[in-house]
Design a protein around this motif. Structure first.
Motif: not given
Length: 148
Positions: A16-18, A48-49, A121-124, A42-43
């Protein structure tokens, strides 16, 4: 052997950031820290991020060993935050290497989640390992063997 630094993880790649950054380009008030309570999206993106809202991030007490380059994130300019997050392994800029408009809002939750203090943080996946030249060596060895 050269040890290459791992590529920086991009804040804009988090969920969602982009899209919110693009929206902030059209509506600059969206990125204003003083007006953040007027924009629940924004929240939602922060949750989510980073696994926590902006208010939850502010309520987290910072550890005693919190690094100096991450102190007073809310008082620092976005341009000053870029090298601080690069030291942590994060690229917080857009495609033109300018700080993201939402960086002042997301700086604290990102720092908390990246350091494992609060949130997640989401998995990377880890980046692919560079290709080795063992195949070329094997081919050369096979060629030498055939010549014998």
């Amino acid at each position: 052997m050269n040890a290459r630094a791992a590529p920086l993880r991009r804040l804009a790649d988090l969920p969602g950031v982009d899209a919110l950054e693009l929206k902030a380009l059209m509506k600059p008030r969206l990125a204003d820290p003083d007006l953040r309570h007027e924009h629940p999206e924004v929240d939602a993106v922060a949750r989510a991020a980073f696994g926590l809202s902006l208010d939850e991030a502010e309520a987290v007490p910072l550890p005693a060993d919190w690094p100096d380059h991450l102190r007073d994130l809310h008082r620092r300019s976005p341009a000053d935050l870029v090298p601080a997050f690069e030291a942590e392994g994060w690229d917080v800029t857009d495609k033109r290497r300018k700080p993201l408009r939402l960086l002042p809002l997301f700086a604290l939750p990102l720092a908390l989640a990246a350091r494992g203090v609060a949130g997640t943080l989401p998995f990377a996946p880890e980046p692919d390992h560079p290709a080795t030249d063992w195949g070329a060596n094997l081919k050369a060895e096979a060629g030498r063997f055939r010549k014998r």
